[in-house]
Design a protein around this motif. Sequence first.
Motif, PDB file in Angstrom:
ATOM      1  N   LYS A 181       0.841  -1.196   0.000  1.00 50.59           N
ATOM      2  CA  LYS A 181       0.000   0.000   0.000  1.00 50.59           C
ATOM      3  C   LYS A 181       0.879   1.250   0.000  1.00 50.59           C
ATOM      4  O   LYS A 181       1.670   1.454   0.931  1.00 50.59           O
ATOM      5  CB  LYS A 181      -0.915   0.016   1.230  1.00 50.59           C
ATOM      6  CG  LYS A 181      -1.977  -1.077   1.232  1.00 50.59           C
ATOM      7  CD  LYS A 181      -2.905  -0.932   2.428  1.00 50.59           C
ATOM      8  CE  LYS A 181      -3.979  -2.013   2.419  1.00 50.59           C
ATOM      9  NZ  LYS A 181      -4.900  -1.876   3.575  1.00 50.59           N
ATOM     10  N   PRO A 182       0.756   2.095  -1.009  1.00 48.70           N
ATOM     11  CA  PRO A 182       1.500   3.355  -0.994  1.00 48.70           C
ATOM     12  C   PRO A 182       1.028   4.249   0.154  1.00 48.70           C
ATOM     13  O   PRO A 182      -0.152   4.250   0.522  1.00 48.70           O
ATOM     14  CB  PRO A 182       1.167   3.983  -2.349  1.00 48.70           C
ATOM     15  CG  PRO A 182       0.749   2.838  -3.210  1.00 48.70           C
ATOM     16  CD  PRO A 182       0.046   1.897  -2.287  1.00 48.70           C
ATOM     17  N   LEU A 183       1.969   4.989   0.712  1.00 49.48           N
ATOM     18  CA  LEU A 183       1.648   5.908   1.807  1.00 49.48           C
ATOM     19  C   LEU A 183       0.602   6.934   1.384  1.00 49.48           C
ATOM     20  O   LEU A 183      -0.155   7.446   2.215  1.00 49.48           O
ATOM     21  CB  LEU A 183       2.931   6.610   2.264  1.00 49.48           C
ATOM     22  CG  LEU A 183       2.822   7.549   3.459  1.00 49.48           C
ATOM     23  CD1 LEU A 183       2.529   6.776   4.735  1.00 49.48           C
ATOM     24  CD2 LEU A 183       4.106   8.368   3.623  1.00 49.48           C
ATOM     25  N   ASN A 184       0.521   7.212   0.086  1.00 47.41           N
ATOM     26  CA  ASN A 184      -0.401   8.229  -0.438  1.00 47.41           C
ATOM     27  C   ASN A 184      -1.856   7.949  -0.087  1.00 47.41           C
ATOM     28  O   ASN A 184      -2.682   8.866  -0.067  1.00 47.41           O
ATOM     29  CB  ASN A 184      -0.265   8.314  -1.958  1.00 47.41           C
ATOM     30  CG  ASN A 184       1.183   8.385  -2.392  1.00 47.41           C
ATOM     31  OD1 ASN A 184       1.878   7.378  -2.379  1.00 47.41           O
ATOM     32  ND2 ASN A 184       1.660   9.558  -2.757  1.00 47.41           N
ATOM     33  N   LEU A 185      -2.192   6.700   0.174  1.00 47.80           N
ATOM     34  CA  LEU A 185      -3.566   6.344   0.541  1.00 47.80           C
ATOM     35  C   LEU A 185      -4.005   6.993   1.849  1.00 47.80           C
ATOM     36  O   LEU A 185      -5.205   7.103   2.115  1.00 47.80           O
ATOM     37  CB  LEU A 185      -3.700   4.821   0.660  1.00 47.80           C
ATOM     38  CG  LEU A 185      -3.702   4.028  -0.652  1.00 47.80           C
ATOM     39  CD1 LEU A 185      -3.576   2.534  -0.368  1.00 47.80           C
ATOM     40  CD2 LEU A 185      -4.975   4.307  -1.440  1.00 47.80           C
ATOM     41  N   TYR A 186      -3.042   7.439   2.654  1.00 48.21           N
ATOM     42  CA  TYR A 186      -3.359   7.954   3.984  1.00 48.21           C
ATOM     43  C   TYR A 186      -3.288   9.481   4.034  1.00 48.21           C
ATOM     44  O   TYR A 186      -3.337  10.066   5.110  1.00 48.21           O
ATOM     45  CB  TYR A 186      -2.417   7.320   5.017  1.00 48.21           C
ATOM     46  CG  TYR A 186      -2.446   5.812   4.939  1.00 48.21           C
ATOM     47  CD1 TYR A 186      -3.443   5.077   5.572  1.00 48.21           C
ATOM     48  CD2 TYR A 186      -1.508   5.119   4.178  1.00 48.21           C
ATOM     49  CE1 TYR A 186      -3.492   3.701   5.466  1.00 48.21           C
ATOM     50  CE2 TYR A 186      -1.553   3.740   4.069  1.00 48.21           C
ATOM     51  CZ  TYR A 186      -2.546   3.037   4.705  1.00 48.21           C
ATOM     52  OH  TYR A 186      -2.594   1.669   4.598  1.00 48.21           O
ATOM     53  N   TRP A 187      -3.168  10.098   2.856  1.00 50.04           N
ATOM     54  CA  TRP A 187      -3.243  11.556   2.791  1.00 50.04           C
ATOM     55  C   TRP A 187      -4.684  12.002   2.993  1.00 50.04           C
ATOM     56  O   TRP A 187      -5.631  11.292   2.628  1.00 50.04           O
ATOM     57  CB  TRP A 187      -2.727  12.040   1.429  1.00 50.04           C
ATOM     58  CG  TRP A 187      -2.802  13.531   1.261  1.00 50.04           C
ATOM     59  CD1 TRP A 187      -1.869  14.447   1.607  1.00 50.04           C
ATOM     60  CD2 TRP A 187      -3.899  14.279   0.702  1.00 50.04           C
ATOM     61  NE1 TRP A 187      -2.289  15.728   1.311  1.00 50.04           N
ATOM     62  CE2 TRP A 187      -3.546  15.650   0.749  1.00 50.04           C
ATOM     63  CE3 TRP A 187      -5.136  13.919   0.174  1.00 50.04           C
ATOM     64  CZ2 TRP A 187      -4.382  16.649   0.285  1.00 50.04           C
ATOM     65  CZ3 TRP A 187      -5.973  14.914  -0.285  1.00 50.04           C
ATOM     66  CH2 TRP A 187      -5.588  16.264  -0.224  1.00 50.04           C
ATOM     67  N   SER A 188      -4.865  13.166   3.593  1.00 47.25           N
ATOM     68  CA  SER A 188      -6.217  13.682   3.839  1.00 47.25           C
ATOM     69  C   SER A 188      -6.181  15.202   3.882  1.00 47.25           C
ATOM     70  O   SER A 188      -5.103  15.821   3.901  1.00 47.25           O
ATOM     71  CB  SER A 188      -6.765  13.152   5.165  1.00 47.25           C
ATOM     72  OG  SER A 188      -6.011  13.674   6.254  1.00 47.25           O
ATOM     73  N   LEU A 189      -7.351  15.806   3.926  1.00 51.31           N
ATOM     74  CA  LEU A 189      -7.462  17.263   4.043  1.00 51.31           C
ATOM     75  C   LEU A 189      -6.796  17.735   5.332  1.00 51.31           C
ATOM     76  O   LEU A 189      -6.130  18.778   5.344  1.00 51.31           O
ATOM     77  CB  LEU A 189      -8.935  17.679   4.018  1.00 51.31           C
ATOM     78  CG  LEU A 189      -9.229  19.175   4.199  1.00 51.31           C
ATOM     79  CD1 LEU A 189      -8.578  19.997   3.084  1.00 51.31           C
ATOM     80  CD2 LEU A 189     -10.735  19.428   4.242  1.00 51.31           C
ATOM     81  N   GLU A 190      -6.961  16.970   6.410  1.00 56.81           N
ATOM     82  CA  GLU A 190      -6.354  17.349   7.687  1.00 56.81           C
ATOM     83  C   GLU A 190      -4.832  17.325   7.595  1.00 56.81           C
ATOM     84  O   GLU A 190      -4.150  18.181   8.164  1.00 56.81           O
ATOM     85  CB  GLU A 190      -6.839  16.414   8.806  1.00 56.81           C
ATOM     86  CG  GLU A 190      -8.284  16.628   9.206  1.00 56.81           C
ATOM     87  CD  GLU A 190      -8.554  18.065   9.631  1.00 56.81           C
ATOM     88  OE1 GLU A 190      -7.768  18.603  10.449  1.00 56.81           O
ATOM     89  OE2 GLU A 190      -9.525  18.670   9.133  1.00 56.81           O
ATOM     90  N   VAL A 191      -4.312  16.339   6.884  1.00 54.75           N
ATOM     91  CA  VAL A 191      -2.859  16.264   6.694  1.00 54.75           C
ATOM     92  C   VAL A 191      -2.377  17.497   5.941  1.00 54.75           C
ATOM     93  O   VAL A 191      -1.361  18.107   6.289  1.00 54.75           O
ATOM     94  CB  VAL A 191      -2.480  14.976   5.929  1.00 54.75           C
ATOM     95  CG1 VAL A 191      -1.023  15.025   5.469  1.00 54.75           C
ATOM     96  CG2 VAL A 191      -2.709  13.747   6.812  1.00 54.75           C
ATOM     97  N   TRP A 192      -3.106  17.877   4.897  1.00 54.17           N
ATOM     98  CA  TRP A 192      -2.736  19.054   4.106  1.00 54.17           C
ATOM     99  C   TRP A 192      -2.755  20.321   4.955  1.00 54.17           C
ATOM    100  O   TRP A 192      -1.859  21.171   4.850  1.00 54.17           O
ATOM    101  CB  TRP A 192      -3.686  19.198   2.916  1.00 54.17           C
ATOM    102  CG  TRP A 192      -3.418  20.432   2.106  1.00 54.17           C
ATOM    103  CD1 TRP A 192      -2.397  20.622   1.210  1.00 54.17           C
ATOM    104  CD2 TRP A 192      -4.173  21.656   2.110  1.00 54.17           C
ATOM    105  NE1 TRP A 192      -2.472  21.893   0.655  1.00 54.17           N
ATOM    106  CE2 TRP A 192      -3.549  22.544   1.193  1.00 54.17           C
ATOM    107  CE3 TRP A 192      -5.311  22.078   2.790  1.00 54.17           C
ATOM    108  CZ2 TRP A 192      -4.043  23.827   0.952  1.00 54.17           C
ATOM    109  CZ3 TRP A 192      -5.791  23.354   2.554  1.00 54.17           C
ATOM    110  CH2 TRP A 192      -5.164  24.210   1.637  1.00 54.17           C
ATOM    111  N   LYS A 193      -3.757  20.472   5.806  1.00 55.66           N
ATOM    112  CA  LYS A 193      -3.849  21.651   6.669  1.00 55.66           C
ATOM    113  C   LYS A 193      -2.655  21.731   7.614  1.00 55.66           C
ATOM    114  O   LYS A 193      -2.103  22.814   7.864  1.00 55.66           O
ATOM    115  CB  LYS A 193      -5.148  21.616   7.476  1.00 55.66           C
ATOM    116  CG  LYS A 193      -6.397  21.897   6.650  1.00 55.66           C
ATOM    117  CD  LYS A 193      -7.640  21.822   7.519  1.00 55.66           C
ATOM    118  CE  LYS A 193      -8.905  22.112   6.706  1.00 55.66           C
ATOM    119  NZ  LYS A 193     -10.126  21.990   7.554  1.00 55.66           N
TER     120      LYS A 193
END
Length: 439
Positions: A181-193
């Motif tokens: 599973k690529p780490l990218n699957l766990y990106w979210s709006l909260e992570v971006w903020k």
Amino acid sequence: MDTELVYIRKLCKKTLACEKSLLELTTYDNVAMWWIRDIQFYYFIKNAISDDISAKSNHQKIFMMLYKTFRYHIEFFFYIEFLYDLSLKFLVRAISRLLGKHDQSEEKSKSKILFVATDNEWRFVRDYETNKLKKSDAIFDSIITKNNRYNFLGVYPIELPTIRGLKIFVDKLRIWDIIHKPLNLYWSLEVWKKERNAFKHFKKSWNCLKDDEGFKKMCICNGKDLSNQILKELEIYFLFLFPRAVKYIEMGREMIKAEKPVLILLQNEYGSNERCYLVVAANLENIPTLAVQHGVIHPTHAGYIYAKDEISPEGSVKSPYCPIPDRTAVYGTYHKDILTKVSAYPEDSVVVTGQPRYDILYHADKIYDKEKFIKKYKINPDHKIILWTTQCHGLSEEENIKNFKAVFETMRNLKDVTLVIKQHPGEGRRYTKMIGKYL
């Protein structure tokens, strides 16, 4: 420590006019991001001193391009990155659902071990039981295929340049019997903020540093004034790479919460990615980490040699300490002595296990045949064979040239000898061409 490493450690700890050190200026949420990029900065200083103009990695080139493009509109970059990360997450998720035939294969009764499965280690390896080649992770194949007690999950981020990472990801989904599973699957709006907030924090820190006259005076190394070069390099760290490190830490924490591993297994534990989303994230989520020695450890290795005030005796990753794994498994007592006596690793954090990849030596006589090898490559059977295993990407341009001349001029003076060159798998085509040129 070598001269450059001693200089860098003094540079990052000296209190500046703003009453903070460079190490403190890179701290966010009580984690010093300096240790995420200190190895990169070490090689930057070595190259700057030697005037080495050798090409940077694609990764570095990309961030230099982004820096030049968005230097005066950095905030806008984070909205572009938002769209990029969002699109990549949906793409990875779609590919996983389309090809992820192994996703239901986990046995719920087994505990899960999460391991770093890097793109560079995805290649052909030999199964010493069947003597056949297969594609797998070259570092951990001997561990993950010989253990039925755990479910294994491979993780690694897909980064710029994206195409290669996507191709490897698809390859793993198609033919690997391990879930990846690529780490990218766990990106979210909260992570971006959180990344954007980190940028605002580091922008203020950068404004404190860039005009500090005391710091500029400290940028003299080996008699050379490197202040302009160092400030340009650090501007990229503060405005791009440190906020990005925060993003990776948060994605790693989300991954750990979702997957609930009992252990995280890694190599290249001093790499910028691994320190972020595995070592730091796991420590913050109270998940144990185990690093397996993957290459040479020596008394001047910038990724392993630290002073006593740089590593926490209790294993904390909080500033000012450098994050290290809870346990490091090494080849032998020599390497343990380097980590615990030359460096500052706590005694109980290093264990001697040997290298699992070397288990294949037990079966070597059934797998390898010298007569077939020399016949295949048309080597004179009466010759002695010299094997040269290169590591060009770990040396400067000047050091590589000296190396080539030493080896090739020595070979000229030897009779009845054949030189076999085995390049390091991480070197890239640039060094293949360079070796060919000097041959």
